[in-house]
Design a protein around this motif. Structure first.
Motif, PDB file in Angstrom:
ATOM      1  N   LYS A 101       0.814  -1.212   0.000  1.00  0.00           N
ATOM      2  CA  LYS A 101       0.000   0.000   0.000  1.00  0.00           C
ATOM      3  C   LYS A 101       0.851   1.267   0.000  1.00  0.00           C
ATOM      4  CE  LYS A 101      -0.714   0.101   5.004  1.00  0.00           C
ATOM      5  NZ  LYS A 101      -1.714   0.022   6.053  1.00  0.00           N
ATOM      6  N   GLU A 102       2.123   1.155   0.350  1.00  0.00           N
ATOM      7  CA  GLU A 102       3.011   2.314   0.370  1.00  0.00           C
ATOM      8  C   GLU A 102       3.550   2.666  -1.005  1.00  0.00           C
ATOM      9  OE1 GLU A 102       6.079   1.779   3.367  1.00  0.00           O
ATOM     10  OE2 GLU A 102       4.680   0.601   4.559  1.00  0.00           O
ATOM     11  N   ILE A 103       3.527   1.735  -1.953  1.00  0.00           N
ATOM     12  CA  ILE A 103       4.176   2.003  -3.242  1.00  0.00           C
ATOM     13  C   ILE A 103       3.282   1.810  -4.456  1.00  0.00           C
ATOM     14  CG2 ILE A 103       6.461   1.416  -2.363  1.00  0.00           C
ATOM     15  CD1 ILE A 103       6.182  -1.238  -3.962  1.00  0.00           C
ATOM     16  N   CYS A 104       2.076   1.286  -4.272  1.00  0.00           N
ATOM     17  CA  CYS A 104       1.252   0.986  -5.446  1.00  0.00           C
ATOM     18  C   CYS A 104       0.641   2.245  -6.050  1.00  0.00           C
ATOM     19  CB  CYS A 104       0.168  -0.014  -5.083  1.00  0.00           C
ATOM     20  SG  CYS A 104      -1.010   0.580  -3.868  1.00  0.00           S
ATOM     21  N   SER A 105       0.306   2.136  -7.326  1.00  0.00           N
ATOM     22  CA  SER A 105      -0.375   3.211  -8.032  1.00  0.00           C
ATOM     23  C   SER A 105      -1.788   3.309  -7.484  1.00  0.00           C
ATOM     24  CB  SER A 105      -0.403   2.896  -9.528  1.00  0.00           C
ATOM     25  OG  SER A 105      -1.212   3.823 -10.192  1.00  0.00           O
ATOM     26  N   ARG A 106      -2.258   4.521  -7.264  1.00  0.00           N
ATOM     27  CA  ARG A 106      -3.598   4.719  -6.689  1.00  0.00           C
ATOM     28  C   ARG A 106      -4.679   4.948  -7.737  1.00  0.00           C
ATOM     29  NH1 ARG A 106      -4.229   3.010  -1.506  1.00  0.00           N
ATOM     30  NH2 ARG A 106      -2.199   3.166  -0.539  1.00  0.00           N
ATOM     31  N   VAL A 107      -4.334   4.897  -8.999  1.00  0.00           N
ATOM     32  CA  VAL A 107      -5.316   5.030 -10.071  1.00  0.00           C
ATOM     33  C   VAL A 107      -5.130   3.840 -10.995  1.00  0.00           C
ATOM     34  CG1 VAL A 107      -6.129   6.444 -11.986  1.00  0.00           C
ATOM     35  CG2 VAL A 107      -5.215   7.547  -9.938  1.00  0.00           C
ATOM     36  N   VAL A 108      -6.197   3.067 -11.167  1.00  0.00           N
ATOM     37  CA  VAL A 108      -6.131   1.914 -12.053  1.00  0.00           C
ATOM     38  C   VAL A 108      -7.210   2.050 -13.119  1.00  0.00           C
ATOM     39  CG1 VAL A 108      -5.154   0.329 -10.355  1.00  0.00           C
ATOM     40  CG2 VAL A 108      -7.607   0.544 -10.529  1.00  0.00           C
ATOM     41  N   VAL A 109      -6.997   1.416 -14.242  1.00  0.00           N
ATOM     42  CA  VAL A 109      -7.980   1.447 -15.324  1.00  0.00           C
ATOM     43  C   VAL A 109      -8.789   0.161 -15.224  1.00  0.00           C
ATOM     44  CG1 VAL A 109      -8.336   1.664 -17.802  1.00  0.00           C
ATOM     45  CG2 VAL A 109      -6.390   2.795 -16.719  1.00  0.00           C
ATOM     46  N   VAL A 110     -10.098   0.333 -15.095  1.00  0.00           N
ATOM     47  CA  VAL A 110     -10.985  -0.806 -14.914  1.00  0.00           C
ATOM     48  C   VAL A 110     -12.063  -0.803 -15.986  1.00  0.00           C
ATOM     49  CG1 VAL A 110     -10.597  -0.874 -12.421  1.00  0.00           C
ATOM     50  CG2 VAL A 110     -12.525   0.420 -13.324  1.00  0.00           C
ATOM     51  N   ALA A 111     -12.673  -1.957 -16.183  1.00  0.00           N
ATOM     52  CA  ALA A 111     -13.788  -2.093 -17.125  1.00  0.00           C
ATOM     53  C   ALA A 111     -14.691  -3.210 -16.635  1.00  0.00           C
ATOM     54  CB  ALA A 111     -13.274  -2.395 -18.523  1.00  0.00           C
ATOM     55  N   GLU A 112     -15.920  -3.159 -17.065  1.00  0.00           N
ATOM     56  CA  GLU A 112     -16.872  -4.199 -16.690  1.00  0.00           C
ATOM     57  C   GLU A 112     -16.783  -5.355 -17.679  1.00  0.00           C
ATOM     58  OE1 GLU A 112     -20.707  -2.661 -15.776  1.00  0.00           O
ATOM     59  OE2 GLU A 112     -19.879  -1.318 -14.253  1.00  0.00           O
TER      60      GLU A 112
END
Length: 170
Positions: free
Chosen positions: A59-70
């Motif tokens: 949680k300290e290094i991960c990207s906080r914006v991800v691309v998602v789709a249904e």
């Protein structure tokens, strides 16, 4: 959103990917997605690789914006999303009771192999559900970096979505 630099890992090439900010209507979802390290075959990370010698949490290094789709998103739209957001994978999500849970992943390679390599397939006839890898390797937000690298090595994956204790994207 700033991304912390990845620690230097022995036996691994550093690979961090960030995603440009966008709107939720175009597939962005607040979350913690990790596209961290491409380990060399047979390599194992060691705690001595961290400057402090301590365990750093995902949680300290991960990207906080991800691309998602249904899952019902057609492949042409999925390919557009990847192109427009400069990413090589989409996290396929399911929304239940207000929670967003990852149920699969589709990479640009999955699309190429399924569609481009087969002239008889029409991308409009396929959805992400048809192509997604449903055996999704996940990291818990409390996992250590080296534990996540081990999960990636064991599952043979380069992408590792991060979830909380209830399995929701964080």
């Amino acid at each position: 959103v700033p991304i912390a630099p990845a620690p230097r890992l022995r036996g691994a090439r550093r690979r961090m990917v960030s995603v440009r900010a966008g709107s939720a209507t175009h597939g962005f979802e607040a979350g913690c997605g990790l596209i961290l390290v491409k380990p060399r075959r047979g390599a194992r990370a060691s705690l001595s690789a961290l400057p402090s010698g301590g365990a750093m949490r995902i949680k300290e290094i991960c990207s906080r914006v991800v691309v998602v789709a249904e899952p019902e998103t057609d492949l042409r739209e999925a390919a557009r999303m990847m192109r427009d957001r400069h990413v090589g994978a989409l996290i396929v999500i399911e929304k239940r009771n207000g929670d967003t849970r990852p149920i699969g992943i589709v990479t640009d390679r999955d699309i190429v192999v399924a569609v481009v390599a087969d002239a008889d397939v029409h991308p409009e006839s396929l959805t992400l559900r048809d192509l997604m890898s449903s055996e999704l390797a996940l990291a818990q937000e409390t996992d250590g970096v080296f534990e996540a690298v081990d999960k990636m090595q064991d599952s043979g994956t380069l992408r590792l979505p991060v979830v909380d204790a209830e399995g929701r994207l964080v």
